[in-house]
Write a protein that holds these residues in place. Sequence first.
Motif, short mmCIF file in Angstrom:
data_model
loop_
_atom_site.label_atom_id
_atom_site.label_comp_id
_atom_site.label_asym_id
_atom_site.label_seq_id
_atom_site.Cartn_x
_atom_site.Cartn_y
_atom_site.Cartn_z
N ALA A 90 25.46 33.82 4.28
CA ALA A 90 24.31 32.91 4.36
C ALA A 90 23.15 33.47 3.54
O ALA A 90 22.90 34.68 3.54
N GLN A 91 22.48 32.59 2.81
CA GLN A 91 21.29 33.00 2.08
C GLN A 91 20.17 33.38 3.05
O GLN A 91 20.15 32.95 4.20
N ARG A 92 19.25 34.17 2.56
CA ARG A 92 18.19 34.72 3.41
C ARG A 92 17.43 33.62 4.16
O ARG A 92 17.21 33.72 5.36
N GLN A 93 17.03 32.56 3.44
CA GLN A 93 16.22 31.53 4.09
C GLN A 93 16.99 30.82 5.20
O GLN A 93 16.41 30.41 6.21
N VAL A 94 18.32 30.71 5.01
CA VAL A 94 19.14 30.09 6.06
C VAL A 94 19.25 31.03 7.25
O VAL A 94 19.16 30.60 8.41
N ALA A 95 19.42 32.32 6.99
CA ALA A 95 19.51 33.29 8.07
C ALA A 95 18.21 33.30 8.88
O ALA A 95 18.23 33.37 10.12
N LEU A 96 17.08 33.23 8.19
CA LEU A 96 15.79 33.18 8.90
C LEU A 96 15.68 31.92 9.73
O LEU A 96 15.17 31.93 10.86
N TYR A 97 16.17 30.82 9.17
CA TYR A 97 16.14 29.54 9.88
C TYR A 97 17.02 29.60 11.12
O TYR A 97 16.67 29.07 12.19
N MET A 98 18.17 30.28 11.00
CA MET A 98 19.08 30.42 12.14
C MET A 98 18.43 31.24 13.25
O MET A 98 18.68 31.02 14.43
N VAL A 99 17.60 32.23 12.87
CA VAL A 99 16.89 33.03 13.87
C VAL A 99 15.88 32.16 14.62
O VAL A 99 15.74 32.25 15.85
N GLN A 100 15.19 31.30 13.89
CA GLN A 100 14.18 30.44 14.51
C GLN A 100 14.81 29.40 15.43
O GLN A 100 14.27 29.05 16.47
N LEU A 101 15.96 28.89 15.00
CA LEU A 101 16.67 27.91 15.82
C LEU A 101 17.52 28.63 16.87
O LEU A 101 17.93 29.77 16.69
N ASP A 102 17.79 27.98 17.95
CA ASP A 102 18.75 28.48 18.93
C ASP A 102 20.08 27.83 18.59
O ASP A 102 20.40 26.74 19.05
N VAL A 103 20.85 28.51 17.71
CA VAL A 103 22.05 27.87 17.17
C VAL A 103 23.20 27.83 18.17
O VAL A 103 24.20 27.16 17.92
N PHE A 104 23.04 28.53 19.28
CA PHE A 104 24.14 28.56 20.24
C PHE A 104 23.75 27.85 21.53
O PHE A 104 22.78 28.22 22.19
N ASP A 105 24.52 26.82 21.86
CA ASP A 105 24.34 26.04 23.08
C ASP A 105 25.38 26.51 24.09
O ASP A 105 26.59 26.46 23.82
N ASN A 106 24.93 26.98 25.22
CA ASN A 106 25.85 27.53 26.22
C ASN A 106 26.81 26.50 26.80
O ASN A 106 27.77 26.84 27.48
N HIS A 107 26.55 25.22 26.53
CA HIS A 107 27.37 24.16 27.12
C HIS A 107 28.59 23.82 26.26
O HIS A 107 29.46 23.08 26.72
N ILE A 108 28.65 24.31 25.04
CA ILE A 108 29.79 24.02 24.18
C ILE A 108 30.25 25.29 23.49
O ILE A 108 29.58 26.32 23.54
N ASP A 109 31.41 25.21 22.85
CA ASP A 109 31.97 26.36 22.13
C ASP A 109 30.94 26.90 21.14
O ASP A 109 30.29 26.14 20.42
N PRO A 110 30.75 28.23 21.07
CA PRO A 110 29.72 28.79 20.18
C PRO A 110 29.91 28.45 18.72
O PRO A 110 28.94 28.24 18.00
N ASP A 111 31.16 28.38 18.24
CA ASP A 111 31.38 28.01 16.83
C ASP A 111 30.97 26.56 16.58
O ASP A 111 30.35 26.25 15.55
N ILE A 112 31.32 25.67 17.50
CA ILE A 112 30.93 24.27 17.35
C ILE A 112 29.42 24.13 17.46
O ILE A 112 28.79 23.37 16.70
N SER A 113 28.82 24.88 18.36
CA SER A 113 27.37 24.83 18.51
C SER A 113 26.67 25.27 17.23
O SER A 113 25.69 24.65 16.79
N PHE A 114 27.19 26.32 16.62
CA PHE A 114 26.63 26.81 15.36
C PHE A 114 26.70 25.72 14.28
O PHE A 114 25.71 25.42 13.60
#
Length: 345
Positions: free
Chosen positions: A90-114
Amino acid sequence: MFAELSSAEYFVFVDSTAHITPSTIPELVALSKPVVSPMLKRRDGTAWSNFWGSFTDTWSYKRSADYDNIFTRTVKGVFPVPCIRDMYVAQRQVALYMVQLDVFDNHIDPDISFCKTLVEAGVPMYISNVQDNGWLKSAVTAPDIKLADSEYVDDWEIKYLNSKVLKTEAFTSPCKHVYRASSVFTQHFGRDMVAALNHLGGTFQWKPKHYERPGYDMSSSSFNSTLTDLIVDLTQQHIPHLFPGYYPKGELVDSWIIEVEGKKKARRDTNLAHLAAYHVLVPLDNPADRELGGGYRFTRHNCSITDHVAGDLFIFPGFITHHKYDLPQTEGMHLYLELSFDSPH
Protein backbone atom coordinates in the motif's frame (compact mmCIF):
# COMPACT_ATOMS: atom_id res chain seq x y z
CA MET A 1 0.63 4.96 14.48
CA PHE A 2 3.66 3.40 12.80
CA ALA A 3 2.48 4.67 9.40
CA GLU A 4 2.15 8.18 10.84
CA LEU A 5 5.66 8.16 12.27
CA SER A 6 7.43 6.42 9.40
CA SER A 7 8.69 8.23 6.32
CA ALA A 8 8.39 5.13 4.12
CA GLU A 9 6.62 5.59 0.80
CA TYR A 10 5.14 2.09 0.78
CA PHE A 11 3.98 -0.37 3.43
CA VAL A 12 4.01 -4.14 3.03
CA PHE A 13 1.44 -6.42 4.65
CA VAL A 14 2.15 -10.17 4.67
CA ASP A 15 0.08 -12.89 6.30
CA SER A 16 1.67 -16.14 7.49
CA THR A 17 -0.11 -18.10 4.74
CA ALA A 18 1.68 -16.20 1.95
CA HIS A 19 5.07 -17.35 0.64
CA ILE A 20 6.54 -14.77 -1.74
CA THR A 21 9.66 -14.60 -3.88
CA PRO A 22 12.39 -12.00 -3.14
CA SER A 23 11.48 -9.97 -6.23
CA THR A 24 7.82 -9.59 -5.29
CA ILE A 25 7.97 -6.37 -3.28
CA PRO A 26 10.06 -4.30 -5.74
CA GLU A 27 7.91 -5.53 -8.62
CA LEU A 28 4.75 -4.40 -6.84
CA VAL A 29 6.23 -1.04 -5.86
CA ALA A 30 7.18 -0.44 -9.49
CA LEU A 31 3.51 -0.68 -10.47
CA SER A 32 2.74 2.57 -8.55
CA LYS A 33 -0.72 1.44 -7.49
CA PRO A 34 -2.51 2.58 -4.30
CA VAL A 35 -2.94 -1.01 -3.12
CA VAL A 36 -1.70 -3.98 -5.12
CA SER A 37 -1.24 -7.66 -4.45
CA PRO A 38 0.53 -10.47 -6.34
CA MET A 39 -1.80 -13.21 -7.47
CA LEU A 40 -1.12 -16.15 -5.12
CA LYS A 41 -2.90 -19.49 -5.07
CA ARG A 42 -2.82 -22.79 -3.30
CA ARG A 43 -1.12 -25.73 -4.95
CA ASP A 44 -3.66 -28.32 -3.85
CA GLY A 45 -5.66 -28.29 -7.09
CA THR A 46 -8.40 -26.00 -5.81
CA ALA A 47 -9.29 -22.58 -7.26
CA TRP A 48 -8.45 -20.82 -3.99
CA SER A 49 -6.49 -17.58 -4.35
CA ASN A 50 -5.87 -14.31 -2.53
CA PHE A 51 -8.39 -12.19 -4.47
CA TRP A 52 -12.10 -12.01 -5.14
CA GLY A 53 -13.46 -10.98 -8.48
CA SER A 54 -16.80 -9.74 -7.17
CA PHE A 55 -19.11 -9.36 -4.15
CA THR A 56 -22.83 -9.84 -3.66
CA ASP A 57 -24.94 -7.01 -2.25
CA THR A 58 -24.40 -8.47 1.22
CA TRP A 59 -20.60 -8.65 0.79
CA SER A 60 -20.49 -12.40 0.24
CA TYR A 61 -18.28 -14.07 -2.34
CA LYS A 62 -19.41 -13.89 -5.96
CA ARG A 63 -17.56 -15.49 -8.86
CA SER A 64 -16.70 -12.94 -11.55
CA ALA A 65 -16.59 -13.64 -15.27
CA ASP A 66 -12.86 -12.91 -15.45
CA TYR A 67 -11.80 -14.82 -12.32
CA ASP A 68 -10.73 -18.00 -14.13
CA ASN A 69 -8.74 -16.11 -16.76
CA ILE A 70 -6.84 -14.21 -14.06
CA PHE A 71 -6.42 -17.27 -11.84
CA THR A 72 -5.06 -19.48 -14.63
CA ARG A 73 -3.03 -16.62 -16.15
CA THR A 74 -4.82 -17.12 -19.46
CA VAL A 75 -4.78 -13.33 -19.48
CA LYS A 76 -1.86 -11.59 -17.77
CA GLY A 77 -1.81 -8.08 -16.42
CA VAL A 78 -2.71 -5.85 -13.49
CA PHE A 79 -6.45 -5.94 -12.83
CA PRO A 80 -8.75 -3.89 -10.58
CA VAL A 81 -10.54 -6.18 -8.11
CA PRO A 82 -12.83 -5.53 -5.14
CA CYS A 83 -10.88 -7.62 -2.64
CA ILE A 84 -7.33 -8.80 -1.98
CA ARG A 85 -5.84 -10.57 1.00
CA ASP A 86 -2.80 -12.37 2.48
CA MET A 87 -0.17 -10.08 0.95
CA TYR A 88 -0.29 -6.56 -0.49
CA VAL A 89 1.67 -3.33 -0.84
CA ALA A 90 0.00 0.00 0.00
CA GLN A 91 1.18 3.51 -0.78
CA ARG A 92 1.90 5.77 2.17
CA GLN A 93 -1.23 7.91 1.80
CA VAL A 94 -3.41 4.80 1.70
CA ALA A 95 -1.70 3.36 4.77
CA LEU A 96 -2.31 6.63 6.62
CA TYR A 97 -5.92 6.57 5.50
CA MET A 98 -6.27 3.00 6.76
CA VAL A 99 -4.99 4.15 10.17
CA GLN A 100 -7.60 6.91 10.32
CA LEU A 101 -10.37 4.56 9.29
CA ASP A 102 -11.45 1.59 11.37
CA VAL A 103 -10.99 -0.90 8.55
CA PHE A 104 -11.94 -3.90 10.65
CA ASP A 105 -15.55 -4.54 11.63
CA ASN A 106 -15.87 -7.13 14.38
CA HIS A 107 -19.17 -8.31 12.93
CA ILE A 108 -17.72 -9.69 9.69
CA ASP A 109 -14.62 -11.49 8.47
CA PRO A 110 -11.58 -9.17 8.86
CA ASP A 111 -10.48 -9.61 5.23
CA ILE A 112 -13.96 -8.77 3.95
CA SER A 113 -14.16 -5.85 6.35
CA PHE A 114 -10.85 -4.52 5.04
CA CYS A 115 -11.98 -4.77 1.41
CA LYS A 116 -15.44 -3.35 2.15
CA THR A 117 -13.92 -0.30 3.84
CA LEU A 118 -11.57 0.46 0.95
CA VAL A 119 -14.29 -0.05 -1.67
CA GLU A 120 -16.67 2.28 0.15
CA ALA A 121 -13.87 4.84 0.50
CA GLY A 122 -13.12 4.69 -3.21
CA VAL A 123 -9.60 3.27 -2.81
CA PRO A 124 -8.84 1.00 -5.80
CA MET A 125 -7.21 -2.38 -5.27
CA TYR A 126 -5.32 -4.34 -7.90
CA ILE A 127 -4.13 -7.89 -8.46
CA SER A 128 -1.08 -8.65 -10.61
CA ASN A 129 -0.62 -12.05 -12.23
CA VAL A 130 2.23 -11.02 -14.51
CA GLN A 131 4.85 -12.93 -12.52
CA ASP A 132 4.73 -16.10 -10.47
CA ASN A 133 5.45 -14.42 -7.14
CA GLY A 134 4.81 -17.32 -4.79
CA TRP A 135 1.96 -19.34 -3.36
CA LEU A 136 -0.47 -19.73 -0.48
CA LYS A 137 0.08 -22.36 2.14
CA SER A 138 -2.71 -24.91 2.05
CA ALA A 139 -5.23 -24.99 4.86
CA VAL A 140 -3.82 -28.02 6.66
CA THR A 141 -4.20 -28.07 10.43
CA ALA A 142 -1.77 -30.98 10.84
CA PRO A 143 2.00 -30.40 11.04
CA ASP A 144 3.73 -29.68 7.72
CA ILE A 145 5.44 -33.04 7.96
CA LYS A 146 2.12 -34.65 7.01
CA LEU A 147 1.82 -32.82 3.69
CA ALA A 148 1.91 -35.86 1.47
CA ASP A 149 2.68 -34.70 -2.04
CA SER A 150 5.74 -33.53 -3.95
CA GLU A 151 3.94 -30.21 -4.51
CA TYR A 152 4.76 -29.35 -0.91
CA VAL A 153 8.54 -29.60 -1.24
CA ASP A 154 8.78 -25.80 -1.31
CA ASP A 155 6.83 -25.61 1.95
CA TRP A 156 9.20 -28.11 3.52
CA GLU A 157 12.24 -26.20 2.26
CA ILE A 158 11.04 -23.01 3.91
CA LYS A 159 10.25 -24.59 7.26
CA TYR A 160 12.84 -27.34 7.48
CA LEU A 161 15.98 -26.05 5.75
CA ASN A 162 18.21 -23.35 7.20
CA SER A 163 19.11 -22.45 3.63
CA LYS A 164 17.61 -23.61 0.33
CA VAL A 165 21.09 -23.44 -1.21
CA LEU A 166 23.59 -26.08 -0.08
CA LYS A 167 27.06 -25.65 -1.55
CA THR A 168 29.50 -28.49 -2.06
CA GLU A 169 32.09 -26.43 -0.19
CA ALA A 170 29.94 -26.75 2.94
CA PHE A 171 30.79 -30.45 3.26
CA THR A 172 33.60 -31.60 5.49
CA SER A 173 34.97 -35.13 5.73
CA PRO A 174 35.13 -36.47 9.31
CA CYS A 175 35.94 -39.94 7.97
CA LYS A 176 37.26 -41.19 4.66
CA HIS A 177 34.58 -40.68 1.99
CA VAL A 178 32.05 -39.72 4.69
CA TYR A 179 30.81 -36.17 4.20
CA ARG A 180 28.96 -33.88 6.56
CA ALA A 181 27.20 -30.55 6.08
CA SER A 182 26.39 -28.99 9.45
CA SER A 183 22.98 -27.66 10.51
CA VAL A 184 21.31 -28.18 7.15
CA PHE A 185 17.92 -28.83 8.73
CA THR A 186 16.14 -26.68 11.29
CA GLN A 187 15.24 -27.90 14.77
CA HIS A 188 11.62 -28.11 13.55
CA PHE A 189 12.54 -30.93 11.19
CA GLY A 190 13.70 -33.37 13.85
CA ARG A 191 10.88 -32.39 16.18
CA ASP A 192 8.17 -32.84 13.55
CA MET A 193 9.63 -36.07 12.19
CA VAL A 194 9.65 -37.60 15.67
CA ALA A 195 6.12 -36.33 16.34
CA ALA A 196 4.94 -37.87 13.08
CA LEU A 197 5.99 -41.33 14.27
CA ASN A 198 2.77 -41.42 16.29
CA HIS A 199 0.78 -41.40 13.03
CA LEU A 200 2.63 -44.09 11.09
CA GLY A 201 0.41 -46.95 12.18
CA GLY A 202 1.92 -50.37 11.56
CA THR A 203 5.19 -49.25 10.02
CA PHE A 204 7.27 -49.89 13.16
CA GLN A 205 9.47 -52.98 12.99
CA TRP A 206 11.63 -54.52 15.66
CA LYS A 207 14.07 -55.87 13.09
CA PRO A 208 14.16 -53.66 9.99
CA LYS A 209 16.11 -55.12 7.13
CA HIS A 210 19.81 -54.25 7.20
CA TYR A 211 19.62 -52.81 10.75
CA GLU A 212 19.91 -54.41 14.16
CA ARG A 213 17.93 -51.56 15.76
CA PRO A 214 14.17 -51.05 15.97
CA GLY A 215 12.98 -48.70 13.27
CA TYR A 216 10.14 -47.01 11.44
CA ASP A 217 9.71 -47.64 7.74
CA MET A 218 9.36 -44.20 6.15
CA SER A 219 8.86 -45.64 2.66
CA SER A 220 5.30 -46.61 3.64
CA SER A 221 4.49 -43.22 5.17
CA SER A 222 2.11 -40.81 3.45
CA PHE A 223 4.80 -38.13 3.18
CA ASN A 224 7.55 -40.36 1.81
CA SER A 225 7.49 -38.77 -1.64
CA THR A 226 7.85 -35.29 -0.17
CA LEU A 227 10.70 -36.38 2.09
CA THR A 228 12.50 -38.19 -0.72
CA ASP A 229 12.14 -35.29 -3.17
CA LEU A 230 13.50 -32.91 -0.55
CA ILE A 231 16.58 -35.07 0.12
CA VAL A 232 17.23 -35.72 -3.59
CA ASP A 233 16.89 -32.03 -4.49
CA LEU A 234 19.26 -31.16 -1.68
CA THR A 235 21.97 -33.75 -2.31
CA GLN A 236 21.96 -35.13 -5.85
CA GLN A 237 23.96 -32.34 -7.45
CA HIS A 238 26.75 -32.82 -4.90
CA ILE A 239 27.25 -36.58 -5.32
CA PRO A 240 29.44 -36.37 -8.49
CA HIS A 241 31.70 -33.86 -6.72
CA LEU A 242 31.95 -35.84 -3.50
CA PHE A 243 32.37 -39.18 -5.32
CA PRO A 244 34.01 -38.35 -8.68
CA GLY A 245 32.89 -40.59 -11.51
CA TYR A 246 29.57 -41.58 -9.92
CA TYR A 247 26.38 -39.99 -11.26
CA PRO A 248 23.41 -40.75 -9.02
CA LYS A 249 19.99 -41.81 -10.21
CA GLY A 250 18.32 -40.63 -7.02
CA GLU A 251 16.21 -43.80 -6.82
CA LEU A 252 15.12 -44.56 -3.26
CA VAL A 253 15.93 -48.06 -2.02
CA ASP A 254 14.55 -47.65 1.49
CA SER A 255 14.02 -45.06 4.17
CA TRP A 256 14.05 -45.57 7.93
CA ILE A 257 14.03 -43.75 11.23
CA ILE A 258 16.20 -45.86 13.53
CA GLU A 259 16.03 -45.96 17.32
CA VAL A 260 19.31 -46.25 19.23
CA GLU A 261 18.33 -47.02 22.81
CA GLY A 262 20.70 -46.88 25.73
CA LYS A 263 22.07 -50.06 27.33
CA LYS A 264 21.97 -51.99 24.04
CA LYS A 265 25.24 -53.17 22.58
CA ALA A 266 26.16 -52.39 18.99
CA ARG A 267 26.64 -55.30 16.63
CA ARG A 268 29.61 -55.10 14.33
CA ASP A 269 27.96 -57.13 11.57
CA THR A 270 25.00 -54.80 11.12
CA ASN A 271 24.13 -53.47 7.66
CA LEU A 272 26.50 -55.80 5.77
CA ALA A 273 23.77 -56.96 3.42
CA HIS A 274 22.77 -53.49 2.24
CA LEU A 275 23.92 -52.92 -1.34
CA ALA A 276 22.63 -49.39 -2.00
CA ALA A 277 25.16 -47.12 -3.69
CA TYR A 278 25.00 -44.31 -1.13
CA HIS A 279 23.19 -43.23 2.01
CA VAL A 280 21.96 -39.97 3.50
CA LEU A 281 21.73 -39.74 7.30
CA VAL A 282 20.18 -36.95 9.38
CA PRO A 283 20.28 -36.98 13.22
CA LEU A 284 16.86 -35.99 14.55
CA ASP A 285 17.82 -35.10 18.10
CA ASN A 286 20.80 -33.88 20.09
CA PRO A 287 22.57 -36.15 22.60
CA ALA A 288 21.49 -35.26 26.11
CA ASP A 289 25.04 -35.76 27.31
CA ARG A 290 28.08 -36.55 25.17
CA GLU A 291 29.52 -38.58 28.04
CA LEU A 292 26.69 -41.08 27.65
CA GLY A 293 28.19 -42.27 24.39
CA GLY A 294 26.45 -42.70 21.06
CA GLY A 295 27.41 -41.87 17.50
CA TYR A 296 28.31 -43.69 14.30
CA ARG A 297 31.36 -45.84 13.57
CA PHE A 298 32.73 -46.87 10.19
CA THR A 299 34.65 -49.99 11.07
CA ARG A 300 36.70 -50.51 7.91
CA HIS A 301 38.12 -47.03 8.22
CA ASN A 302 38.55 -47.14 12.01
CA CYS A 303 36.67 -43.87 12.31
CA SER A 304 33.90 -42.70 14.65
CA ILE A 305 31.64 -39.66 14.63
CA THR A 306 30.43 -38.61 18.08
CA ASP A 307 29.91 -34.85 17.67
CA HIS A 308 26.76 -35.05 15.52
CA VAL A 309 23.91 -32.64 16.21
CA ALA A 310 20.29 -32.58 15.08
CA GLY A 311 19.98 -31.25 11.56
CA ASP A 312 23.42 -32.29 10.30
CA LEU A 313 23.43 -34.11 6.96
CA PHE A 314 25.79 -37.02 6.27
CA ILE A 315 26.43 -38.68 2.92
CA PHE A 316 28.48 -41.88 2.65
CA PRO A 317 28.90 -44.83 0.24
CA GLY A 318 27.17 -48.17 0.49
CA PHE A 319 27.96 -50.59 3.28
CA ILE A 320 30.16 -52.80 1.10
CA THR A 321 32.94 -50.25 1.55
CA HIS A 322 31.52 -48.26 4.45
CA HIS A 323 30.15 -50.66 7.03
CA LYS A 324 28.46 -48.47 9.68
CA TYR A 325 27.19 -49.40 13.08
CA ASP A 326 25.70 -47.34 15.91
CA LEU A 327 27.94 -46.71 18.89
CA PRO A 328 26.35 -47.80 22.17
CA GLN A 329 25.10 -45.25 24.64
CA THR A 330 24.50 -45.85 28.32
CA GLU A 331 21.18 -44.02 28.66
CA GLY A 332 18.42 -42.36 26.68
CA MET A 333 17.44 -42.84 23.06
CA HIS A 334 18.76 -41.38 19.81
CA LEU A 335 16.74 -41.21 16.60
CA TYR A 336 18.15 -40.69 13.14
CA LEU A 337 16.77 -40.71 9.61
CA GLU A 338 18.60 -42.75 6.98
CA LEU A 339 17.71 -42.98 3.31
CA SER A 340 19.43 -45.36 0.88
CA PHE A 341 19.67 -44.68 -2.84
CA ASP A 342 20.43 -46.49 -6.10
CA SER A 343 20.32 -50.25 -5.99
CA PRO A 344 22.98 -51.93 -8.18
CA HIS A 345 20.38 -54.37 -9.52
